[in-house]
Design a protein around this motif. Structure first.
Motif, PDB file in Angstrom:
ATOM      1  N   ASN A 141      47.920  56.140  37.665  1.00 27.93           N
ATOM      2  CA  ASN A 141      47.019  56.973  36.872  1.00 27.93           C
ATOM      3  C   ASN A 141      46.484  56.290  35.627  1.00 27.93           C
ATOM      4  O   ASN A 141      46.055  56.951  34.679  1.00 27.93           O
ATOM      5  CB  ASN A 141      47.712  58.291  36.519  1.00 27.93           C
ATOM      6  N   ARG A 142      46.446  54.973  35.643  1.00 24.56           N
ATOM      7  CA  ARG A 142      45.792  54.238  34.565  1.00 24.56           C
ATOM      8  C   ARG A 142      44.319  54.067  34.925  1.00 24.56           C
ATOM      9  O   ARG A 142      43.989  53.740  36.066  1.00 24.56           O
ATOM     10  CB  ARG A 142      46.455  52.865  34.375  1.00 24.56           C
ATOM     11  N   ALA A 143      43.443  54.284  33.972  1.00 22.09           N
ATOM     12  CA  ALA A 143      42.010  54.093  34.207  1.00 22.09           C
ATOM     13  C   ALA A 143      41.709  52.601  34.237  1.00 22.09           C
ATOM     14  O   ALA A 143      42.056  51.867  33.312  1.00 22.09           O
ATOM     15  CB  ALA A 143      41.205  54.779  33.111  1.00 22.09           C
ATOM     16  N   THR A 144      41.089  52.123  35.300  1.00 27.15           N
ATOM     17  CA  THR A 144      40.780  50.707  35.439  1.00 27.15           C
ATOM     18  C   THR A 144      39.365  50.538  35.977  1.00 27.15           C
ATOM     19  O   THR A 144      38.827  51.414  36.655  1.00 27.15           O
ATOM     20  CB  THR A 144      41.757  50.015  36.412  1.00 27.15           C
ATOM     21  N   SER A 145      38.783  49.380  35.686  1.00 27.30           N
ATOM     22  CA  SER A 145      37.490  49.062  36.278  1.00 27.30           C
ATOM     23  C   SER A 145      37.708  48.727  37.752  1.00 27.30           C
ATOM     24  O   SER A 145      38.835  48.598  38.224  1.00 27.30           O
ATOM     25  CB  SER A 145      36.854  47.869  35.558  1.00 27.30           C
ATOM     26  N   THR A 146      36.622  48.546  38.454  1.00 22.99           N
ATOM     27  CA  THR A 146      36.724  48.241  39.880  1.00 22.99           C
ATOM     28  C   THR A 146      36.919  46.756  40.149  1.00 22.99           C
ATOM     29  O   THR A 146      36.985  46.338  41.298  1.00 22.99           O
ATOM     30  CB  THR A 146      35.453  48.715  40.597  1.00 22.99           C
ATOM     31  N   GLY A 147      37.009  45.932  39.112  1.00 22.84           N
ATOM     32  CA  GLY A 147      37.096  44.487  39.277  1.00 22.84           C
ATOM     33  C   GLY A 147      35.727  43.851  39.109  1.00 22.84           C
ATOM     34  O   GLY A 147      34.699  44.481  39.351  1.00 22.84           O
ATOM     35  N   LYS A 148      35.701  42.585  38.707  1.00 23.33           N
ATOM     36  CA  LYS A 148      34.432  41.960  38.337  1.00 23.33           C
ATOM     37  C   LYS A 148      33.489  41.795  39.523  1.00 23.33           C
ATOM     38  O   LYS A 148      32.270  41.954  39.376  1.00 23.33           O
ATOM     39  CB  LYS A 148      34.685  40.616  37.659  1.00 23.33           C
ATOM     40  N   PHE A 149      33.999  41.461  40.710  1.00 17.73           N
ATOM     41  CA  PHE A 149      33.105  41.309  41.849  1.00 17.73           C
ATOM     42  C   PHE A 149      32.440  42.636  42.195  1.00 17.73           C
ATOM     43  O   PHE A 149      31.217  42.716  42.337  1.00 17.73           O
ATOM     44  CB  PHE A 149      33.871  40.766  43.066  1.00 17.73           C
ATOM     45  N   ILE A 150      33.239  43.702  42.306  1.00 16.96           N
ATOM     46  CA  ILE A 150      32.683  45.015  42.633  1.00 16.96           C
ATOM     47  C   ILE A 150      31.737  45.472  41.526  1.00 16.96           C
ATOM     48  O   ILE A 150      30.655  46.014  41.783  1.00 16.96           O
ATOM     49  CB  ILE A 150      33.806  46.051  42.829  1.00 16.96           C
ATOM     50  N   ASP A 151      32.119  45.245  40.279  1.00 15.59           N
ATOM     51  CA  ASP A 151      31.298  45.695  39.151  1.00 15.59           C
ATOM     52  C   ASP A 151      29.953  44.974  39.101  1.00 15.59           C
ATOM     53  O   ASP A 151      28.926  45.577  38.771  1.00 15.59           O
ATOM     54  CB  ASP A 151      32.048  45.468  37.839  1.00 15.59           C
ATOM     55  N   ARG A 152      29.926  43.688  39.426  1.00 13.30           N
ATOM     56  CA  ARG A 152      28.687  42.912  39.323  1.00 13.30           C
ATOM     57  C   ARG A 152      27.821  43.026  40.581  1.00 13.30           C
ATOM     58  O   ARG A 152      26.591  42.962  40.500  1.00 13.30           O
ATOM     59  CB  ARG A 152      29.008  41.439  39.079  1.00 13.30           C
ATOM     60  N   TYR A 153      28.463  43.171  41.752  1.00 11.12           N
ATOM     61  CA  TYR A 153      27.700  43.080  42.994  1.00 11.12           C
ATOM     62  C   TYR A 153      27.578  44.397  43.758  1.00 11.12           C
ATOM     63  O   TYR A 153      26.725  44.518  44.631  1.00 11.12           O
ATOM     64  CB  TYR A 153      28.332  42.028  43.920  1.00 11.12           C
ATOM     65  N   VAL A 154      28.437  45.365  43.477  1.00  6.74           N
ATOM     66  CA  VAL A 154      28.473  46.554  44.324  1.00  6.74           C
ATOM     67  C   VAL A 154      28.242  47.826  43.517  1.00  6.74           C
ATOM     68  O   VAL A 154      27.226  48.501  43.681  1.00  6.74           O
ATOM     69  CB  VAL A 154      29.812  46.639  45.105  1.00  6.74           C
ATOM     70  N   PHE A 155      29.195  48.211  42.657  1.00  8.30           N
ATOM     71  CA  PHE A 155      29.114  49.455  41.903  1.00  8.30           C
ATOM     72  C   PHE A 155      29.158  49.171  40.408  1.00  8.30           C
ATOM     73  O   PHE A 155      30.225  49.260  39.798  1.00  8.30           O
ATOM     74  CB  PHE A 155      30.263  50.387  42.270  1.00  8.30           C
ATOM     75  N   PRO A 156      28.035  48.807  39.779  1.00  8.91           N
ATOM     76  CA  PRO A 156      28.062  48.600  38.323  1.00  8.91           C
ATOM     77  C   PRO A 156      28.561  49.850  37.599  1.00  8.91           C
ATOM     78  O   PRO A 156      28.203  50.975  37.952  1.00  8.91           O
ATOM     79  CB  PRO A 156      26.592  48.324  37.995  1.00  8.91           C
ATOM     80  N   ASP A 157      29.439  49.630  36.640  1.00  6.48           N
ATOM     81  CA  ASP A 157      29.995  50.701  35.796  1.00  6.48           C
ATOM     82  C   ASP A 157      30.986  51.600  36.524  1.00  6.48           C
ATOM     83  O   ASP A 157      31.396  52.639  35.996  1.00  6.48           O
ATOM     84  CB  ASP A 157      28.895  51.574  35.184  1.00  6.48           C
ATOM     85  N   GLY A 158      31.390  51.252  37.744  1.00  8.39           N
ATOM     86  CA  GLY A 158      32.383  52.067  38.447  1.00  8.39           C
ATOM     87  C   GLY A 158      33.734  52.019  37.761  1.00  8.39           C
ATOM     88  O   GLY A 158      34.086  51.036  37.101  1.00  8.39           O
ATOM     89  N   GLU A 159      34.508  53.090  37.902  1.00  8.98           N
ATOM     90  CA  GLU A 159      35.822  53.167  37.278  1.00  8.98           C
ATOM     91  C   GLU A 159      36.727  54.035  38.144  1.00  8.98           C
ATOM     92  O   GLU A 159      36.301  55.071  38.666  1.00  8.98           O
ATOM     93  CB  GLU A 159      35.709  53.760  35.878  1.00  8.98           C
ATOM     94  N   LEU A 160      37.980  53.612  38.310  1.00  8.25           N
ATOM     95  CA  LEU A 160      38.929  54.329  39.162  1.00  8.25           C
ATOM     96  C   LEU A 160      40.177  54.686  38.378  1.00  8.25           C
ATOM     97  O   LEU A 160      40.568  53.996  37.441  1.00  8.25           O
ATOM     98  CB  LEU A 160      39.333  53.463  40.363  1.00  8.25           C
ATOM     99  N   THR A 161      40.812  55.766  38.818  1.00  7.51           N
ATOM    100  CA  THR A 161      42.123  56.142  38.288  1.00  7.51           C
ATOM    101  C   THR A 161      42.861  56.907  39.378  1.00  7.51           C
ATOM    102  O   THR A 161      42.351  57.066  40.490  1.00  7.51           O
ATOM    103  CB  THR A 161      41.981  56.978  37.002  1.00  7.51           C
ATOM    104  N   GLY A 162      44.048  57.365  39.080  1.00  7.84           N
ATOM    105  CA  GLY A 162      44.854  58.050  40.078  1.00  7.84           C
ATOM    106  C   GLY A 162      44.475  59.500  40.276  1.00  7.84           C
ATOM    107  O   GLY A 162      43.800  60.115  39.444  1.00  7.84           O
ATOM    108  N   SER A 163      44.938  60.059  41.382  1.00 12.45           N
ATOM    109  CA  SER A 163      44.608  61.444  41.711  1.00 12.45           C
ATOM    110  C   SER A 163      45.216  62.419  40.706  1.00 12.45           C
ATOM    111  O   SER A 163      44.670  63.507  40.485  1.00 12.45           O
ATOM    112  CB  SER A 163      45.092  61.786  43.112  1.00 12.45           C
TER     113      SER A 163
END
Length: 428
Positions: free
Chosen positions: A312-334
């Motif tokens: 349940n820590r808020a984290t980015s989607t990783g640099k590859f996903i952020d730059r190439y797939v989902f800019p500004d995406g963010e994930l956390t736990g249910s």
């Protein structure tokens, strides 16, 4: 192995010197050097000096490899570029890097050339860094969200038809049995959402982040529901409206090119949010779920379907996903999502994880991309096609290894007397 600081290293020797264990694949480079077994199932070839500069100039190894691969400077043999999953498994399991000493780093840079520390321009498919995106507006502002969605979804409807299949559904499917096809699994997903929402003829459904309108059409066609979908992608909205008309559903279904925050109607009997929460930003959950609460009629239901973390820590989607797939995406736990739903005044009724279904979904999309590779490349170009192959294979691996999950959270709006209209037991 340690590096002899008196020796000038080839590219392959430099690469091998950074490994803790023997290389399980074949690596060759444009300088004629090679390492790893000749009969290895997977072969990576570094074609250009620009590729070497990508690898040496980025502090993030995943982003460095992605840049070289997407640009075509790092070639892969032994796995299809549309579905490089088996090669990624071999990389993940077989390559363990060690940290070189300061003197070893000096030898590496001297051997490979100081000039390669200068970063080349990234491939044009790469979005700017999060720092540079500040110039496009505050994160998750209306304008910046629209640009982020445009970056990923307004690629080519024909490309998506080839990869996603006839359902044009770009979210996790639900496989009802081992032999189910992708189309059967996507229909099963939409029907599970409909049953969780207890859709009935004459009700009103709002589907936010509706994509190409799959849920909207399913609800109208199978349940007689008046369904409104909204998406930030103009390409999606155009395709969806044409398909609604083609299926004769325009008396019940509509898709608008609109930010969900601009939906004027309210008192919906049900709201589905399928694959949107990943784009919201964790700090915006209170206003997001608060908005959905206000749009629901008393006893109305919300089904939130989204990718989550295993913590349940808020984290980015990783640099590859952020730059190439989902800019500004963010994930956390249910758990974070459940708390935000409850804090918005909704009562959570059901909560489940279907992550392994997403691994199967991604495998099916990868197979589609590989099968239609030439047409996909003709449609969007080789670089974008390689982005998709890499992204889907890496995401499949992440779902399989429980690095990311997929959760459904079902909630209902409580009336002033504390009633929700929810039955004593689930009916789905």
């Amino acid at each position: 192995m340690t590096i002899d600081t008196r020796t000038r290293l080839s590219i392959a020797d430099a690469f091998t010197s950074l490994l803790r264990e023997e290389l399980p694949l074949r690596f060759t480079a444009y300088d004629g050097s090679s390492s790893g077994p000749e009969d290895a199932p997977y072969h990576f070839h570094l074609r250009t000096e620009r590729g070497l500069s990508y690898l040496m100039s980025s502090p993030d190894p995943d982003l460095a490899l992605a840049r070289a691969y997407v640009a075509g400077d790092l070639e892969l043999s032994g796995a299809h570029p549309g579905d490089p999953y088996p090669a990624l498994v071999a990389l993940k399991e077989g390559i363990k890097f060690r940290r070189p000493s300061a003197s070893e780093l000096v030898t590496l840079v001297r051997s490979l050339g100081v000039s390669h520390l200068r970063a080349p321009a990234p491939p044009p498919q790469e979005a700017p860094s999060r720092t540079r995106r500040v110039l496009e507006g505050v994160r998750h502002s209306l304008g910046r969200d629209a640009e982020a969605i445009h970056h990923h979804y307004d690629v080519s409807n024909r490309f998506y038809e080839l990869v996603l299949g006839p359902s044009m559904t770009y979210t996790c499917a639900l496989y009802p049995h081992e032999d189910a096809t992708l189309e059967e699994a996507q229909a099963a997903k939409y029907d599970l959402v409909a049953r969780k929402l207890d859709l009935r003829p004459g009700q009103r459904l709002l589907d936010i982040g509706c994509g190409w309108g799959g849920m909207v059409r399913h609800a109208a066609r199978e349940y007689g529901v008046r369904a409104l979908g909204v998406t930030l992608s103009r390409e999606q909205a155009t395709w969806a409206q044409e398909e609604i008309k083609a299926q004769g559903l325009d008396d019940l279904a509509e898709v608008r090119h609109l930010d969900y925050r601009h939906v004027a109607e309210s008192d919906f009997d049900a709201i589905s949010s399928i694959g949107l929460t990943e784009h919201i930003g964790v700090q915006h959950y209170p206003e997001y779920f608060g908005f959905l609460h206000r749009k629901l009629a008393p006893h109305g239901r919300l089904l939130n379907h989204c990718i989550t973390r295993a913590h349940n820590r808020a984290t980015s989607t990783g640099k590859f996903i952020d730059r190439y797939v989902f800019p500004d995406g963010e994930l956390t736990g249910s758990g974070t999502i459940v708390r935000a739903v409850e804090d918005a005044g909704l009562e959570v009724q059901h909560h489940e994880n279907i992550r392994l279904h997403y691994a199967r979904t991604l495998a099916a999309w990868g197979a589609n991309l590989a099968e239609h590779w030439d047409e996909c490349v003709a449609e969007v170009g080789p670089n974008t096609a390689r982005v998709w192959g890499l992204y889907m294979a890496g995401s499949r691996l992440a779902f399989e290894r429980n690095e990311i999950q997929l959760h459904h959270v079902l909630a209902s709006r409580v009336d002033d007397a504390g009633a929700t209209g929810y039955p004593l037991r689930h009916t789905f």
